[in-house]
Design a protein around this motif. Sequence first.
Motif, PDB file in Angstrom:
ATOM      1  N   UNK A  94       0.864  -1.176   0.000  1.00 10.15           N
ATOM      2  CA  UNK A  94       0.000   0.000   0.000  1.00 10.15           C
ATOM      3  C   UNK A  94       0.901   1.227   0.000  1.00 10.15           C
ATOM      4  N   UNK A  95       0.674   2.126  -0.964  1.00 10.23           N
ATOM      5  CA  UNK A  95       1.449   3.356  -1.061  1.00 10.23           C
ATOM      6  C   UNK A  95       0.476   4.513  -1.260  1.00 10.23           C
ATOM      7  N   UNK A  96       0.472   5.452  -0.318  1.00 14.63           N
ATOM      8  CA  UNK A  96      -0.418   6.617  -0.333  1.00 14.63           C
ATOM      9  C   UNK A  96      -1.885   6.217  -0.520  1.00 14.63           C
ATOM     10  N   UNK A  97      -2.272   5.184   0.207  1.00 14.00           N
ATOM     11  CA  UNK A  97      -3.660   4.750   0.182  1.00 14.00           C
ATOM     12  C   UNK A  97      -4.037   3.839  -0.965  1.00 14.00           C
ATOM     13  N   UNK A  98      -3.179   3.685  -1.936  1.00 16.81           N
ATOM     14  CA  UNK A  98      -3.484   2.808  -3.076  1.00 16.81           C
ATOM     15  C   UNK A  98      -2.730   1.486  -2.917  1.00 16.81           C
ATOM     16  N   UNK A  99      -3.401   0.404  -3.269  1.00 18.18           N
ATOM     17  CA  UNK A  99      -2.795  -0.920  -3.157  1.00 18.18           C
ATOM     18  C   UNK A  99      -2.179  -1.317  -4.496  1.00 18.18           C
TER      19      UNK A  99
END
Length: 161
Positions: A94-99
């Motif tokens: 998960x990076x900045x809320x995106x998977x």
Amino acid sequence: MHWYGLCCVLPTERIIDRRSDRDAHGMANGLVERSKSGAVKFGNQGRRDMKKIQAVIKPFKLEEVKYALNEIGVKGMTVTEVRGFGRQRGHREVYRGAEYQIDFVPKIKLDVVVSESMADQVIDVITKSAYTGKVGDGKIFVWPVESVTRIRTGESGESAI
């Protein structure tokens, strides 16, 4: 000993071409060996006394593996950063809320060439020091090494390792 044309068959079942330093099949070292089953070995096959051990391990285990190999007398190794996957088929991050699906996981490939007598010990040390008990600990591959030559001095064989 029996003579057949330009070749002779010795009791040891080796064929030697009298015309040159090549055997009857054109092999440079001049020897062809037959096993009792009739299989033919050319050159130095079957008489290798060195092994190349390649381990693919988790990156954070490199220092531990390197230290353990140095402790048993391994003099050198080649380390390469690689990416790949096995049974784990990558992982999700998960990076900045995106998977994101990460298909190729970062790994370290470690290559070591040792004498055959030391190979089992090296495999054991790598296995113990790279172990975490989790999926993705890695794999160890072993190959026979036909020859090694040190470029600087021209040494060959085990003395070049």
